[in-house]
Write a protein that holds these residues in place. Structure first.
Motif, PDB file in Angstrom:
ATOM      1  N   VAL A   1     -56.899   7.463   1.134  1.00 39.71           N
ATOM      2  CA  VAL A   1     -56.290   7.424   2.464  1.00 39.71           C
ATOM      3  C   VAL A   1     -55.935   8.863   2.820  1.00 39.71           C
ATOM      4  CG1 VAL A   1     -54.405   6.515   3.862  1.00 39.71           C
ATOM      5  CG2 VAL A   1     -55.365   5.135   1.986  1.00 39.71           C
TER       6      VAL A   1
ATOM      7  N   ASP B   1     -54.385  11.555   5.457  1.00 38.06           N
ATOM      8  CA  ASP B   1     -53.515  11.750   6.613  1.00 38.06           C
ATOM      9  C   ASP B   1     -53.685  13.179   7.127  1.00 38.06           C
ATOM     10  OD1 ASP B   1     -51.722  11.086   8.598  1.00 38.06           O
ATOM     11  OD2 ASP B   1     -50.145  10.453   7.225  1.00 38.06           O
TER      12      ASP B   1
ATOM     13  N   ILE C   1     -50.481  -3.129   6.073  1.00 37.88           N
ATOM     14  CA  ILE C   1     -51.083  -2.699   4.805  1.00 37.88           C
ATOM     15  C   ILE C   1     -50.802  -3.731   3.720  1.00 37.88           C
ATOM     16  CG2 ILE C   1     -51.011  -0.943   2.991  1.00 37.88           C
ATOM     17  CD1 ILE C   1     -50.377   1.101   5.289  1.00 37.88           C
TER      18      ILE C   1
ATOM     19  N   SER D   1     -59.107   1.600   7.456  1.00 38.41           N
ATOM     20  CA  SER D   1     -58.826   2.703   8.362  1.00 38.41           C
ATOM     21  C   SER D   1     -58.025   2.221   9.573  1.00 38.41           C
ATOM     22  CB  SER D   1     -60.124   3.364   8.815  1.00 38.41           C
ATOM     23  OG  SER D   1     -59.871   4.404   9.723  1.00 38.41           O
TER      24      SER D   1
ATOM     25  N   CYS E   1     -54.416   1.141   8.264  1.00 30.96           N
ATOM     26  CA  CYS E   1     -53.571   2.290   7.897  1.00 30.96           C
ATOM     27  C   CYS E   1     -53.354   3.266   9.043  1.00 30.96           C
ATOM     28  CB  CYS E   1     -54.219   3.087   6.759  1.00 30.96           C
ATOM     29  SG  CYS E   1     -54.227   2.248   5.207  1.00 30.96           S
TER      30      CYS E   1
ATOM     31  N   ARG F   1     -55.399   5.687   9.603  1.00 27.22           N
ATOM     32  CA  ARG F   1     -55.741   6.963   8.963  1.00 27.22           C
ATOM     33  C   ARG F   1     -57.218   6.955   8.586  1.00 27.22           C
ATOM     34  NH1 ARG F   1     -50.642   5.786   8.391  1.00 27.22           N
ATOM     35  NH2 ARG F   1     -49.087   7.439   8.229  1.00 27.22           N
TER      36      ARG F   1
ATOM     37  N   ILE G   1     -60.338   7.191   5.979  1.00 26.03           N
ATOM     38  CA  ILE G   1     -60.563   6.651   4.651  1.00 26.03           C
ATOM     39  C   ILE G   1     -61.825   7.279   4.077  1.00 26.03           C
ATOM     40  CG2 ILE G   1     -61.077   4.551   3.313  1.00 26.03           C
ATOM     41  CD1 ILE G   1     -58.270   4.483   4.519  1.00 26.03           C
TER      42      ILE G   1
END
Length: 107
Positions: free
Chosen positions: A7, A9, A23, A94, A97, A99, A101
């Motif tokens: 993951v 960020d 999540i 993705s 989250c 974010r 991946i």
């Protein structure tokens, strides 16, 4: 086949901070479907310590090993039949989250 699912960020454009319920639900589904091996979120990069013991004596450095606006925020390890399944799940991850991946197979 096992995959490391990272993951990623971004310090300049971070993902939403309210994603934990989604999540958790996604993790529950991974467990129920038999794909989940391990998962964990990581502390901020300021909590990292790098150790280099390639020389005469170990050198300890605070902070991440590389300065970057993007950083590893968490990981999963999935056991899935093939890359197609890993990529399908990563696409969902993705979104869940909020974010980026990255999917990498173990050798």
């Amino acid at each position: 086949m096992q995959y490391l699912v990272s993951v990623i960020d971004d310090k300049d454009n971070p993902g939403s901070t309210d994603r934990q319920p989604a999540i958790s639900a996604f993790n529950d589904r991974l467990i129920a479907e038999g794909y989940w091996v391990f998962a964990g979120g990581l502390a901020d990069t300021t909590a990292a310590t790098v150790i280099d013991n390639r020389g005469e004596q170990a050198v300890f450095s605070d902070g991440p090993f590389v300065e970057s606006k993007e950083y590893l925020a968490g990981v999963w390890v999935w056991e899935v039949p093939d890359l197609d399944v890993a990529l399908k799940l990563a696409t969902e991850a993705s979104k869940v989250c909020d974010r980026k991946i990255e999917v990498r197979p173990f050798q």
